[in-house]
Design an enzyme around this catalytic site. Structure first.
Site, PDB file in Angstrom:
ATOM      1  CD  GLU A   1       0.782  24.327 -58.706  1.00 28.90           C
ATOM      2  OE1 GLU A   1       0.838  23.143 -58.383  1.00 28.90           O
ATOM      3  OE2 GLU A   1      -0.118  24.798 -59.437  1.00 28.90           O
TER       4      GLU A   1
ATOM      5  CG  ASP B   1       1.947  21.257 -55.347  1.00 30.28           C
ATOM      6  OD1 ASP B   1       1.011  20.772 -54.689  1.00 30.28           O
ATOM      7  OD2 ASP B   1       2.015  21.166 -56.589  1.00 30.28           O
TER       8      ASP B   1
ATOM      9  NE  ARG C   1       5.362  23.601 -59.551  1.00 30.43           N
ATOM     10  CZ  ARG C   1       4.303  22.827 -59.298  1.00 30.43           C
ATOM     11  NH1 ARG C   1       3.321  22.719 -60.185  1.00 30.43           N
ATOM     12  NH2 ARG C   1       4.231  22.142 -58.184  1.00 30.43           N
TER      13      ARG C   1
ATOM     14  N   GLY D   1      -3.568  14.477 -61.862  1.00 27.09           N
ATOM     15  CA  GLY D   1      -3.794  13.501 -60.784  1.00 27.09           C
ATOM     16  C   GLY D   1      -2.926  13.682 -59.552  1.00 27.09           C
ATOM     17  N   GLY D   2      -2.397  14.905 -59.308  1.00 23.85           N
ATOM     18  CA  GLY D   2      -1.562  15.103 -58.124  1.00 23.85           C
ATOM     19  C   GLY D   2      -0.358  14.176 -58.175  1.00 23.85           C
TER      20      GLY D   2
ATOM     21  CB  SER E   1       5.495  19.848 -60.087  1.00 27.17           C
ATOM     22  OG  SER E   1       4.488  19.304 -60.899  1.00 27.17           O
ATOM     23  CB  SER E   2       3.531  14.801 -59.089  1.00 31.10           C
ATOM     24  OG  SER E   2       3.817  14.794 -57.725  1.00 31.10           O
TER      25      SER E   2
ATOM     26  CB  THR F   1      -1.538  22.341 -62.652  1.00 34.16           C
ATOM     27  OG1 THR F   1      -2.285  22.022 -61.492  1.00 34.16           O
ATOM     28  CG2 THR F   1      -0.264  23.063 -62.235  1.00 34.16           C
TER      29      THR F   1
ATOM     30  CB  THR G   1      -3.240  18.860 -63.085  1.00 34.16           C
ATOM     31  OG1 THR G   1      -2.847  19.329 -61.795  1.00 34.16           O
ATOM     32  CG2 THR G   1      -2.122  19.054 -64.038  1.00 34.16           C
TER      33      THR G   1
HETATM   34  N1  GLY Z   1       0.002  20.587 -58.325  1.00 34.03           N
HETATM   35  C1  GLY Z   1       0.173  19.387 -59.023  1.00 34.03           C
HETATM   36  C2  GLY Z   1       1.572  19.140 -59.410  1.00 34.03           C
HETATM   37  O1  GLY Z   1       2.270  20.097 -59.714  1.00 34.03           O
HETATM   38  O2  GLY Z   1       2.014  18.024 -59.427  1.00 34.03           O
END
Ligand code: GLY
Length: 576
Positions: free
Chosen positions: A434, A437, A110, A482-483, A461-462, A414, A396
Site C-alpha cells: 500500500e 499509493d 488503512r 479497480g485502483g 486511496s481511491s 485491499t 482489491t
Molecule cells: N490501493 C487501492 C486503493 O486504495 O485505492
C-alpha cells in the site's frame, strides 16, 4: 444525530440539452445489456467476490448475525480464496448504517507508513523508482489494518460469537479449497514476480508450476493464524509470533522494508465522519480522507447534477461528455488536494458554490481543452501544493451486506496491487504494497505534494465504499475494486441506477466508459467501443482496454433487497 456531513448544493438551473444529443452513435447497439435479474430477497443479502466467501457470510446472516459479523466471516474466507486482492495483510475502509440509531459511521483501517518512513524512500539518486521495483519486496508494506477493522466492527456492531466467525475459513484452509479460474489465471500471469520470494513461490508455484484451476489448495499457516485470532482477538496478530513473522519477512526481503514491532503494536483503526454529497434528492455517502473516494465520486455527481442526464440516456455521447469532463475536473482536484487529512489541510471540496462554478464549465459542446484543479474555499489558501503523480493499479475487493436488522455495510478491502508486495508472511497471508499509493516524488519544482510519504501517514486511496441514503435510510450499498478507476465504476453504476432506472445487476453490467485524466477508457469487447468515434469527434483521445471492475451492490426499496455481482469477476449475491 447523524455523523454524516451533509453538504447541500445550491440548486442551479439545469442547462439545456439538445434532443439530438440523445441519439446513440452509429454502431452502438445493445449498449444497455441484457443482464440476468438481480437476486431478490426480503430479509438479508450479501454480495462478495467469491461464492465461498458469500456463502460464509450467508451462513452468519441466516443464523441471526449482523452485517458486521458476516463481514468478518466473508473477509476471513476472501483472504484464503482470493488472496491476490485482500486479506489480513492489507487494509480496508468500512461504511456502516446502523438501523437502530439511523447513524452512518465510517471506519478507517488503512495501512500506515512505518514510524521510520521517509519522504524519499521510493527514490534512487533523487529520482522515483520504477513502480514495480518499489512494489515487490518489503519497502512497500504498510502496517496492516484489516484484522483490527474486523475486530472493531464486531466489537461495535456484532452479535455472534467472535471465534465462531472464523470456522468456515479455518475449515477451508485446513482441508483445502478449490482454486478458481481467476486465481489460477492471475497466478500464471504473475509467475515471474511471485517467484521472487521463496515462501510465496512455494505456495503459489509449488515445484515451479503455477497452481491450476480446480486444484485443491491448503493453507495450514493461515488456518493457524485464524485460530489465534478466533481465540485471542487481534493481539494474536499485532503482537507475538504472527507480528514477528511479518517483520522478519519484510526486513529480510530482497528490498527490505522498515516496519517494526512497534508499528504493529501501535496500529489503530480510526473512526471518521462519513462524507456525503447530495444527488437527485439523495445523499451519496462514503469514506473521506485518506480515501479520495467519497470526495471524488461526490464531485463527479455534483458537477453533472445540473444537467439532465436522465433525459440524455445511456446511449448518448453528450451524457458521457458530461460524465467524462466532470470526472476530469474531479480528478484534477483529487491530484492537487486529496491526501491523509491528519497530515495535510484540505479545502472544502464539496462546497456548493464552488461546485456550481465548476459545473458551469461543462456547459459547452466539446471536451474541455484543458482541465486544472480549481480554487475551492480554504483556510490555507496560501499553501501551495503540486499535483500528485502516484500510480494505482487495479486489485482489491468489495463486500456489500444488509442484515435482517436493517443494518447496511459497505467495505472495500485491499492489499493494493494483485498479490500485494508478493511477500507471503509465515502466518499464511500476503503482505500489502500500500505504501506505493503514496507519491514517489515529494515536490514538483519545489512545491510540496500533499500525498508525499511521512511517518505514520496513510496513503491516499481511491476506494469508494458507498451507501446512498434516500429519506434517511439506505437505498443502495455499493463499491468496487479497480485502483483509481474504482471512482468511475462506482459513479457510473450510481448514475445508471438513479438516472437511467436500471436495476442493480444491469447497472453493474453496463459497459464502462472511464475518464480520469483526459483519455477516455472504453471497455474492451463491449458496446462501449462503439463510442470511440463520437468521443473522438468531441475532442477526447480514446483507449479501448479491459476494465475489470468488481462491483457488488444491494439496492434497497422498502422491504425488497436486490443484489448484484459483477459478471467481470467471480462474485455472487446471496439473499433470503
Ligand atoms: N490501493 C487501492 C486503493 O486504495 O485505492
Amino acid at each position: 444525530m447523524r455523523t454524516a456531513l451533509a453538504l447541500l448544493l445550491i440548486a442551479s438551473p439545469a442547462f439545456a440539452q439538445q434532443a439530438a444529443d440523445t441519439v446513440a452513435p452509429e454502431g452502438v447497439t445493445g449498449f444497455v445489456p441484457d443482464a440476468p435479474a438481480p437476486v431478490v430477497a426480503t430479509d438479508w443479502m450479501v454480495a462478495a467476490a467469491n461464492p465461498l466467501a458469500s456463502e460464509a457470510g450467508a451462513r452468519v446472516l441466516r443464523e441471526g448475525g449482523t452485517a458486521a459479523d458476516a463481514m468478518v466471516a466473508v473477509q476471513a474466507v476472501l483472504g484464503l480464496v482470493e488472496p491476490q486482492s485482500s486479506g489480513l495483510g492489507g487494509g480496508a475502509f468500512l461504511v456502516w448504517y446502523d438501523a437502530a440509531t439511523g447513524e452512518l459511521t465510517t471506519l478507517d483501517g488503512r495501512e500506515t507508513a512505518p514510524a521510520t518512513a521517509t519522504p524519499t524512500m521510493f527514490q534512487v539518486d533523487g529520482e522515483p523508482m520504477g513502480f514495480f521495483d518499489a512494489v515487490v519486496g518489503g519497502l512497500s508494506v504498510g502496517t496492516p489494518g484489516t484484522p483490527m477493522l474486523m475486530e472493531e466492527a464486531h466489537r461495535r456492531w456484532g452479535r455472534a460469537n467472535w471465534g465462531g466467525l472464523f470456522d468456515e475459513a479455518i475449515t477451508l484452509a485446513a482441508d483445502g479449497f478449490t482454486v478458481s479460474p481467476r486465481l489460477a489465471t492471475l497466478v500464471a500471469n504473475d509467475a515471474e514476480r511471485l517467484s521472487v520470494a521463496p515462501a510465496t513461490a512455494a505456495y503459489f508455484l509449488p515445484g515451479g508450476t503455477p497452481i491450476a484451476e480446480g486444484d485443491t489448495l491448503l493453507n495450514a499457516a493461515y488456518a493457524d493464524t485464524l485460530r489465534g485470532l478466533a481465540a485471542e482477538g487481534t493481539d494474536a496478530f499485532y503482537t507475538g509470533e504472527v507480528a514477528e513473522g511479518i517483520v522478519a519477512t519484510i526486513r529480510s526481503a530482497a528490498l527490505p522494508g522498515r516496519m517494526s514491532l512497534d508499528d504493529l503494536a501501535d496500529y489503530r483503526v480510526i473512526e471518521r465522519p462519513a462524507i456525503c454529497a447530495p444527488y437527485r434528492g439523495a445523499e451519496v455517502c462514503g469514506m473521506g480522507p485518506p480515501s479520495s473516494g467519497a470526495l471524488t465520486v461526490g464531485q463527479i455527481l455534483a458537477l453533472i447534477e445540473p444537467y439532465d442526464i436522465a433525459a440524455l440516456g445511456p446511449d448518448s455521447p453528450e451524457a458521457w461528455r458530461l460524465i467524462g469532463d466532470a470526472s476530469r475536473l474531479a480528478f484534477a482536484d483529487r491530484g492537487r488536494y486529496m491526501a491523509d487529512s491528519d497530515f495535510v489541510p484540505m479545502p472544502k471540496l464539496l462546497d456548493p458554490a464552488y461546485l456550481s462554478d465548476r459545473a458551469a464549465l461543462l456547459s459547452g459542446d466539446d471536451a474541455l481543452p484543458e482541465v486544472a484543479p480549481g480554487s475551492p474555499p480554504w483556510d490555507h489558501a496560501a499553501l501551495d501544493l503540486a499535483d500528485d503523480v502516484s500510480l494505482e493499479l487495479p486489485s482489491t475487493s468489495h463486500i456489500s451486506i444488509v442484515d435482517s436488522y436493517g443494518n447496511a455495510l459497505s467495505m472495500t478491502t485491499t492489499i493494493e496491487n494483485g498479490f500485494g508486495s508478493r511477500l507471503l508472511a509465515p502466518g499464511g497471508f500476503l503482505l500489502n504494497n500500500e505504501l506505493t499509493d503514496f507519491s514517489f516524488r515529494t515536490h514538483t519544482d519545489g512545491v510540496p505534494i500533499a500525498n508525499r510519504i511521512e511517518p505514520r501517514k496513510r496513503p491516499r486511496s481511491s476506494m469508494s465504499p458507498t451507501i446512498v441514503m434516500q429519506d434517511g435510510v439506505p437505498s443502495l450499498v455499493i463499491g468496487s475494486p479497480g485502483g483509481s478507476r474504482i471512482i468511475g465504476y462506482v459513479a457510473k453504476t450510481i448514475i445508471a441506477h438513479m438516472d437511467w432506472g436500471m436495476d442493480v445487476q444491469q447497472a453493474i453490467a453496463l459497459p464502462h466508459l472511464v475518464n480520469r485524466f483526459g483519455t477516455y477508457d472504453l471497455e474492451e469487447g463491449t458496446a462501449a467501443e462503439g463510442f470511440a468515434e463520437a468521443l473522438t469527434a468531441l475532442g477526447y483521445e480514446t483507449n479501448v482496454r479491459g476494465l475489470t471492475s468488481g462491483l457488488h451492490a444491494i439496492a434497497i426499496d422498502g422491504d425488497t433487497l436486490s443484489g448484484g455481482a459483477d459478471p467481470r469477476r467471480e462474485g455472487v449475491a446471496i439473499g433470503n
